[in-house]
Write an enzyme that holds these catalytic residues in place. Structure first.
Site, short mmCIF file in Angstrom:
data_model
loop_
_atom_site.label_atom_id
_atom_site.label_comp_id
_atom_site.label_asym_id
_atom_site.label_seq_id
_atom_site.Cartn_x
_atom_site.Cartn_y
_atom_site.Cartn_z
N VAL A 60 43.06 -2.72 144.73
CA VAL A 60 43.04 -2.27 146.08
C VAL A 60 43.09 -3.66 146.81
CG1 VAL A 60 41.36 -1.46 147.63
CG2 VAL A 60 41.70 -0.27 145.69
N ASN A 91 28.67 4.32 145.50
CA ASN A 91 29.87 3.12 145.67
C ASN A 91 29.57 1.56 145.25
OD1 ASN A 91 32.51 1.94 146.43
ND2 ASN A 91 31.00 1.14 148.02
N TYR A 142 31.86 -4.75 132.87
CA TYR A 142 32.13 -4.17 133.88
C TYR A 142 32.95 -2.77 133.49
CZ TYR A 142 34.72 -2.72 138.28
OH TYR A 142 35.20 -2.29 139.45
N SER A 199 36.11 3.15 138.09
CA SER A 199 37.32 2.43 138.17
C SER A 199 38.33 2.66 136.90
CB SER A 199 36.91 0.90 138.11
OG SER A 199 37.87 0.02 137.87
N ILE A 229 35.62 -0.60 150.29
CA ILE A 229 35.52 0.93 150.22
C ILE A 229 34.40 1.58 150.79
CG2 ILE A 229 35.83 2.93 148.58
CD1 ILE A 229 37.50 1.02 146.61
N LYS A 246 31.52 1.29 133.90
CA LYS A 246 32.49 2.25 134.79
C LYS A 246 32.68 3.47 133.79
CE LYS A 246 32.58 0.24 138.77
NZ LYS A 246 31.92 0.65 139.88
N ASP A 256 22.86 -0.63 151.66
CA ASP A 256 23.58 -2.08 151.11
C ASP A 256 22.24 -2.78 150.91
OD1 ASP A 256 26.67 -3.01 150.97
OD2 ASP A 256 24.97 -4.68 150.60
N VAL A 310 19.95 -0.49 144.94
CA VAL A 310 20.05 0.52 144.15
C VAL A 310 19.55 0.48 142.80
CG1 VAL A 310 22.08 1.60 145.56
CG2 VAL A 310 22.46 0.56 143.60
#
Length: 252
Positions: A180, A83, A147, A134, A15, A151, A34, A57
């Site tokens: 996705v 992202n 996870y 998400s 994405i 989110k 990245d 990050v």
């Protein structure tokens, strides 16, 4: 005309890369962030107006350096797309603290650190933040204790940003992708999982990376100038169906 500048984290693939390419097509400059240096170099090759920056990050010093490089190179920042994320799924009883922190430091800490570092530049441009969460942050599911929780926290962080930064003209919104059709997903999803998702999603298919990118870039654009604090599930209707049985669709 001065081109607007976007910063996209996790830009080497998926994405993030689709969003980068759409920004470029729309006439933006893009700083590609990245931590995977070889993948980032490959992704950025041949992309005009793209600035690749290797950065983890979850590390404050690297984040500050990256934001400084973007400001120094492009003179400002108009949009931040958080992202970057890791998907580490496993049973709740097998999720030890080290595994929990590995997910949180990128998925949540990274969003916080990037946003905090970018806020002065975004105040100057009256820019925007788009955080990528998400549907796992909207609805619970097995194997996603770290996870999904990370989110869900990103969703709340987005609302906090919208509430507190709005007075400076900064908009903050959140996109929650559903299933996705990435290379990774297709590699790990069995035919049974793919069929189950198709049955559970009202549009009866996976989304594409480009479809998610369209929502992200729209939210960063002047077309969304009065949109802030919103949580957009780009998921083919998956979140809206709750636990309804696909077999009952269309039944009286």
């Amino acid at each position: 005309m001065t081109l607007r500048t976007a910063l996209v984290t996790g830009a080497a693939r998926g994405i993030g890369l689709a969003t980068t390419k759409l920004f470029l097509r729309e006439g933006w400059k893009v700083a590609m962030i990245d931590r995977d240096a070889p993948a980032l170099e490959e992704a950025a090759a041949g992309l005009e107006n793209a600035l690749p920056i290797v950065c983890d990050v979850s590390k404050p010093d690297e984040v500050d350096a990256a934001i400084g490089e973007v400001a120094g190179t492009h003179g400002g920042l108009d949009a931040l797309v958080n992202n970057a994320g890791v998907a580490d799924f496993g049973p709740i009883e097998e999720t030890d603290f080290a595994r929990w922190r590995r997910v949180m430091e990128t998925n949540l800490d990274g969003v916080f650190l990037m946003s905090q570092a970018a806020t002065p530049a975004l105040k100057a441009s009256r820019g925007s933040i788009v955080n990528i969460a998400s549907i796992s942050g909207l609805r619970a599911s097995t194997l996603r204790v770290a996870y999904g929780t990370s989110k869900a926290a990103v969703i709340q962080l987005t609302r906090q940003q919208a509430a507190e930064l709005g007075e400076y003209g900064i908009r903050a919104n959140c996109v929650c992708p559903g299933p996705v059709r990435t290379k990774l997903a297709m590699a790990v999803h069995t035919p049974e999982i793919i069929a189950a998702y198709h049955d559970a999603i009202p549009l009866n298919r996976y989304g594409s990376e480009d479809e998610i990118a369209e929502v992200i870039v729209f939210l960063c654009s002047p077309k969304a100038s009065y949109v802030t604090g919103q949580i957009v599930a780009s998921d083919g209707g998956f979140e809206s169906t709750g636990v309804g049985l696909p077999a009952l669709r269309g039944q009286a």
